[in-house]
Design an enzyme around this catalytic site. Structure first.
Site, PDB file in Angstrom:
ATOM      1  N   LYS A 128       0.831  -1.206   0.000  1.00  0.00           N
ATOM      2  CA  LYS A 128       0.000   0.000   0.000  1.00  0.00           C
ATOM      3  C   LYS A 128       0.865   1.256   0.000  1.00  0.00           C
ATOM      4  O   LYS A 128       0.663   2.166  -0.821  1.00  0.00           O
ATOM      5  CB  LYS A 128      -0.918  -0.014   1.222  1.00  0.00           C
ATOM      6  CG  LYS A 128      -1.842   1.199   1.330  1.00  0.00           C
ATOM      7  CD  LYS A 128      -2.808   1.037   2.490  1.00  0.00           C
ATOM      8  CE  LYS A 128      -2.067   0.960   3.804  1.00  0.00           C
ATOM      9  NZ  LYS A 128      -2.971   0.890   4.963  1.00  0.00           N
ATOM     10  N   GLU A 169      -2.023   8.170  12.752  1.00  0.00           N
ATOM     11  CA  GLU A 169      -0.880   7.365  12.338  1.00  0.00           C
ATOM     12  C   GLU A 169      -0.026   6.967  13.538  1.00  0.00           C
ATOM     13  O   GLU A 169       0.096   7.711  14.510  1.00  0.00           O
ATOM     14  CB  GLU A 169      -0.003   8.150  11.352  1.00  0.00           C
ATOM     15  CG  GLU A 169      -0.559   8.218   9.956  1.00  0.00           C
ATOM     16  CD  GLU A 169      -0.352   6.929   9.189  1.00  0.00           C
ATOM     17  OE1 GLU A 169       0.764   6.696   8.707  1.00  0.00           O
ATOM     18  OE2 GLU A 169      -1.317   6.156   9.071  1.00  0.00           O
ATOM     19  N   ARG A 170       0.584   5.797  13.436  1.00  0.00           N
ATOM     20  CA  ARG A 170       1.597   5.419  14.419  1.00  0.00           C
ATOM     21  C   ARG A 170       2.869   6.208  14.118  1.00  0.00           C
ATOM     22  O   ARG A 170       3.200   6.449  12.963  1.00  0.00           O
ATOM     23  CB  ARG A 170       1.878   3.922  14.355  1.00  0.00           C
ATOM     24  CG  ARG A 170       0.658   3.069  14.647  1.00  0.00           C
ATOM     25  CD  ARG A 170       0.923   1.605  14.322  1.00  0.00           C
ATOM     26  NE  ARG A 170      -0.264   0.796  14.548  1.00  0.00           N
ATOM     27  CZ  ARG A 170      -1.217   0.610  13.645  1.00  0.00           C
ATOM     28  NH1 ARG A 170      -1.119   1.184  12.464  1.00  0.00           N
ATOM     29  NH2 ARG A 170      -2.268  -0.136  13.916  1.00  0.00           N
TER      30      ARG A 170
END
Length: 475
Positions: free
Chosen positions: A167, A193-194
């Site tokens: 992705k 987001e991490r």
């Protein structure tokens, strides 16, 4: 806190209110004079570092707000400063190649950008009079997407894929092609987001050489829901600047749009609103539409958006999925099975779709080729079980031809990427739509049936296939 908020508060404006209640991220504030507007910013704390967005007026003297920053230590009777301004985002050429948080503060450990101005993140969608009504194709240079899933210029596409199926690589390649071949700007918006993912993506973009014409905006997973809810609006404000002021095409990548809905649900719950079906906020449709409708194709430029989507429990009837799908003109599904077989990009041609693949938009020839490709690959998928049990020799002559075409098509629709050259050792290829259509037509007509299958794998045009076949045969 940004310099803009610092200029508006503390020294220039006396405290105009005080805190009367703190419940997590929800803060109730008493004001003696006029109440601040809804969606305006007020600040609190010893150094005015706690930023609160007004969400509603409770009565003539009280407002309720959602903190966009953590609130540990915030206490009753603390003074509050009304800035009189909404949440602002930096715009200008100075933001290119930089990474920001929801307040426009750089988080790439570099000095603040120069020559930027600040705009409200609450902008209205472009009016219908400014929108271009004709549908145009957004060419990515990626064969399988341009042929089977044509994207709309100024439209929105959903990208479905788990970890390890390519992705991020696919998003990076689209950014590379957008910047290098269409002279556009790319904006990556990470919602929830991490920190590991953000750091890796920043490094990958830098190594791939696409950072100079790119902006990254992150609302990290550990940040309060108010910040995660507004980071998408901040990124859109930056995109609108390049579309409306610079007259450039913009590629806006959002990862993950479900986390935007999730953050809105958290905010709604904190404010005590009655939940609707499956616990989602009652304003789900309105909040998502307010964001999505700003992504549009106008007379000055276009914002084309590709949005990663998480479907809860693979339930496509979930309200979050239903409301999101209604805004998309294309759906790109990445397959772990295809990734395991080495077919990259690992797009599943049978599960993915595009509303643009109609004769009135892409033309009868394109639609006919795409339909025949899908039919051939669908027949091959049905024959795979029979081949596994009985062997290829037990098939009829016509079925064997279908299998041969499908295997060549699968390999021809793979493609070496520019952003993975350092890993694969293969030179990246950007393929025009016309070349891809011609190659697929010749494969479907069995004009290259004598060319070995290996020659079709990880190449660009059909001319590259024939050149690779010559190299294979001369070994």
């Amino acid at each position: 806190m940004t310099a803009v908020f610092q200029n508006l508060t503390h020294e220039s404006i006396p405290p105009t209110g005080r805190i009367v209640a703190v419940r997590g991220s929800v803060v109730d504030i008493w004001f003696d004079g006029p109440l601040p507007h809804v969606e305006s910013i007020v600040t609190a704390g010893a150094d005015q570092s706690i930023v609160i967005e007004v969400s509603s007026h409770l009565d003539l003297h009280h407002v309720r707000g959602i903190a966009l920053t953590p609130t540990p230590g915030l206490a009753r009777n603390w003074p509050v400063f009304a800035t009189g301004a909404p949440l602002l985002a930096p715009v200008g050429r100075g933001i290119l190649s930089r990474m920001f948080d929801v307040f426009g503060r750089p988080i790439d450990r570099l000095p603040p950008p120069q020559a930027v101005s600040w705009r409200s993140v609450h902008q209205k969608p472009p009016p219908l009079a400014r929108r271009i009504t004709r549908s145009e194709i957004f060419e990515t240079g990626i064969k399988i997407i341009d042929v089977l899933l044509p994207l709309e210029r100024g439209g929105k596409a959903g990208l479905f894929g788990g970890a390890g199926v390519g992705k991020t690589v696919l998003l990076t390649e689209m950014i590379h092609n957008m910047i290098g071949h269409q002279e556009g700007v790319s904006i990556f918006c990470g919602i929830g987001e991490r920190c590991r993912e953000g750091e890796e993506l920043y490094r990958d973009m830098k190594d791939a050489g696409v950072l100079p014409n790119m902006v990254m905006v992150f609302g990290q997973m550990n940040e309060p829901p108010g910040a995660r809810f507004r980071v998408g609006h901040a990124a859109l404000t930056m995109a609108e600047y390049f579309r409306d002021d610079e007259h450039r095409d913009v590629l806006l990548l959002i990862d993950n749009i479900f986390r935007f809905i999730q953050a809105g649900s958290e905010v709604s719950g904190l404010l005590g609103q009655m939940p609707s079906r499956l616990g989602y906020q009652p304003t789900l449709g309105t909040e998502l539409a307010a964001l999505e409708e700003r992504i549009a194709n106008t007379d000055s430029g276009a914002i084309t958006s590709i949005q990663a989507v998480y479907v809860p429990a693979d339930d496509f009837t979930d309200p979050a999925a239903v409301h999101t799908f209604s805004h998309f003109s294309a759906s790109i599904v990445l397959s772990r099975e295809r990734a395991g077989e080495g077919f990259f990009p690992a797009v599943d041609p049978l599960q993915s779709y595009s509303k643009m693949a109609t004769p009135g938009i892409v033309g009868p020839r394109h639609v006919a080729v795409a339909q025949e490709i899908r039919r051939t690959l669908a027949l091959y998928a049905e024959l795979k079980d029979m081949i596994a049990m009985l062997g290829l020799e037990q098939l009829s002559q016509s079925d064997r031809k279908v299998v041969a075409r499908a295997r060549r098509l699968e390999r021809f629709l793979t493609q070496p990427f520019f952003t993975t050259e350092q890993f694969t050792g293969l030179m990246g290829k950007l393929v025009k739509l016309e070349d891809t259509l011609e190659g697929c037509e010749r494969i479907l007509k069995d004009e290259v049936a004598d060319v070995p299958e290996a020659a079709f794998y990880m190449v660009g045009t059909l001319a590259d296939v024939l050149a690779k076949a010559d190299r294979i045969q001369t070994r």
